[in-house]
Design a protein around this motif. Structure first.
Motif, short mmCIF file in Angstrom:
data_model
loop_
_atom_site.label_atom_id
_atom_site.label_comp_id
_atom_site.label_asym_id
_atom_site.label_seq_id
_atom_site.Cartn_x
_atom_site.Cartn_y
_atom_site.Cartn_z
N LYS A 78 61.53 61.40 -29.35
CA LYS A 78 61.84 62.31 -30.47
C LYS A 78 61.35 63.73 -30.21
O LYS A 78 62.08 64.69 -30.46
N PHE A 79 60.10 63.86 -29.73
CA PHE A 79 59.50 65.19 -29.62
C PHE A 79 59.43 65.74 -28.20
O PHE A 79 59.28 66.93 -28.00
N GLY A 80 59.49 64.85 -27.20
CA GLY A 80 59.46 65.29 -25.81
C GLY A 80 58.07 65.69 -25.35
O GLY A 80 57.10 65.63 -26.08
N LEU A 81 58.01 66.10 -24.09
CA LEU A 81 56.78 66.59 -23.49
C LEU A 81 57.14 67.60 -22.42
O LEU A 81 57.68 67.21 -21.37
N PRO A 82 56.91 68.87 -22.62
CA PRO A 82 56.25 69.42 -23.80
C PRO A 82 57.11 69.29 -25.05
O PRO A 82 58.33 69.23 -24.98
N ALA A 83 56.42 69.27 -26.18
CA ALA A 83 57.11 69.19 -27.47
C ALA A 83 57.71 70.55 -27.81
O ALA A 83 57.33 71.58 -27.23
N ALA A 84 58.63 70.54 -28.75
CA ALA A 84 59.25 71.79 -29.20
C ALA A 84 58.45 72.37 -30.36
O ALA A 84 57.99 71.63 -31.24
N PRO A 85 58.27 73.68 -30.38
CA PRO A 85 57.50 74.32 -31.46
C PRO A 85 57.97 73.96 -32.87
O PRO A 85 57.16 73.84 -33.78
N GLU A 86 59.26 73.75 -33.02
CA GLU A 86 59.78 73.43 -34.36
C GLU A 86 59.35 72.04 -34.84
O GLU A 86 59.46 71.73 -36.02
N ASP A 87 58.82 71.22 -33.95
CA ASP A 87 58.35 69.89 -34.32
C ASP A 87 56.85 69.85 -34.61
O ASP A 87 56.29 68.80 -34.95
N ARG A 88 56.19 70.99 -34.49
CA ARG A 88 54.73 71.03 -34.63
C ARG A 88 54.24 70.46 -35.96
O ARG A 88 53.30 69.65 -35.98
N ASP A 89 54.82 70.86 -37.07
CA ASP A 89 54.36 70.38 -38.37
C ASP A 89 54.48 68.87 -38.49
O ASP A 89 53.58 68.21 -39.01
N GLU A 90 55.58 68.32 -38.00
CA GLU A 90 55.76 66.87 -38.08
C GLU A 90 54.78 66.14 -37.16
O GLU A 90 54.22 65.10 -37.53
N ILE A 91 54.54 66.67 -35.99
CA ILE A 91 53.57 66.06 -35.08
C ILE A 91 52.18 66.09 -35.71
O ILE A 91 51.45 65.10 -35.68
N ARG A 92 51.82 67.22 -36.32
CA ARG A 92 50.52 67.32 -36.99
C ARG A 92 50.41 66.31 -38.12
O ARG A 92 49.37 65.66 -38.29
N ILE A 131 49.92 68.51 -18.60
CA ILE A 131 51.29 68.16 -19.01
C ILE A 131 52.02 67.47 -17.86
O ILE A 131 52.65 66.43 -18.07
N GLU A 132 51.92 68.01 -16.68
CA GLU A 132 52.61 67.41 -15.53
C GLU A 132 52.05 66.02 -15.22
O GLU A 132 52.81 65.11 -14.88
N HIS A 133 50.74 65.87 -15.32
CA HIS A 133 50.13 64.55 -15.08
C HIS A 133 50.70 63.52 -16.05
O HIS A 133 51.10 62.43 -15.64
N TYR A 134 50.76 63.87 -17.33
CA TYR A 134 51.25 62.90 -18.31
C TYR A 134 52.77 62.74 -18.29
O TYR A 134 53.27 61.67 -18.62
N ARG A 135 53.49 63.76 -17.86
CA ARG A 135 54.94 63.56 -17.66
C ARG A 135 55.16 62.50 -16.59
O ARG A 135 56.02 61.62 -16.73
N SER A 136 54.37 62.54 -15.54
CA SER A 136 54.45 61.54 -14.48
C SER A 136 54.00 60.18 -15.01
O SER A 136 54.65 59.16 -14.76
N TYR A 137 52.90 60.15 -15.74
CA TYR A 137 52.36 58.91 -16.31
C TYR A 137 53.39 58.21 -17.18
O TYR A 137 53.55 56.98 -17.13
N TYR A 138 54.10 58.98 -18.00
CA TYR A 138 55.11 58.41 -18.91
C TYR A 138 56.48 58.28 -18.26
O TYR A 138 57.44 57.82 -18.90
N GLY A 139 56.61 58.69 -17.01
CA GLY A 139 57.88 58.57 -16.31
C GLY A 139 58.95 59.52 -16.82
O GLY A 139 60.14 59.20 -16.83
N LEU A 140 58.53 60.72 -17.20
CA LEU A 140 59.49 61.71 -17.72
C LEU A 140 59.94 62.68 -16.64
O LEU A 140 59.25 62.95 -15.71
#
Length: 135
Positions: free
Chosen positions: A9-23, A126-135
């Motif tokens: 839904k939000f991706g990695l990196p997330a989109a700024p417009e999703d910040r309020d929902e993520i919070r 961010i790059e470490h976790y993109r790899s970790y999550y297979g993105l």
């Protein structure tokens, strides 16, 4: 919502417009963690997504997540607190009137002195976790 669904839904990196929902979702997950109902992976994913946006004021909510349980304290990387970078985050916290700010600054100073931030940047995490999550 699962960790996988949050990533979709939000991706990695997330989109700024999703910040309020993520919070909002992270605040709910923190409460679940305090009650022993959360899954650490979801807490980590939401912290990481919020971190990826790079707002220094989000350090406080991410710190709250890290402090929500014993497992979260050890399972959430201290670097997540520094999405805006170590220097910017420390500057923000040093000017903050929030009580926890001084505790976070002390913890960051100890971690920095121990080498936890050597050759570190937000992009490295961010790059470490993109790899970790297979993105």
């Amino acid at each position: 919502m699962t960790s996988e669904e949050a990533l979709q839904k939000f991706g990695l990196p997330a989109a700024p417009e999703d910040r309020d929902e993520i919070r909002r979702l992270l605040a709910l997950e923190i409460e679940r963690e305090r009650q022993g109902e959360s899954g650490e992976e979801m807490l980590r994913t939401l912290c990481l997504q919020l971190f990826s946006l790079g707002y220094p004021e989000d350090a406080l909510l991410i710190w709250e997540a890290k402090q929500s349980s014993f497992n979260a304290g050890y399972g959430l990387d201290i670097q997540f607190v520094c999405g805006a970078g170590l220097t910017v985050t420390k500057d923000y916290l040093s000017q903050s009137s929030v009580l926890e700010s001084s505790a976070i600054l002390q913890y960051l100073a100890a971690c920095d002195q121990a080498g936890d931030f050597a050759k570190w940047t937000p992009q490295v995490t961010i790059e470490h976790y993109r790899s970790y999550y297979g993105l």
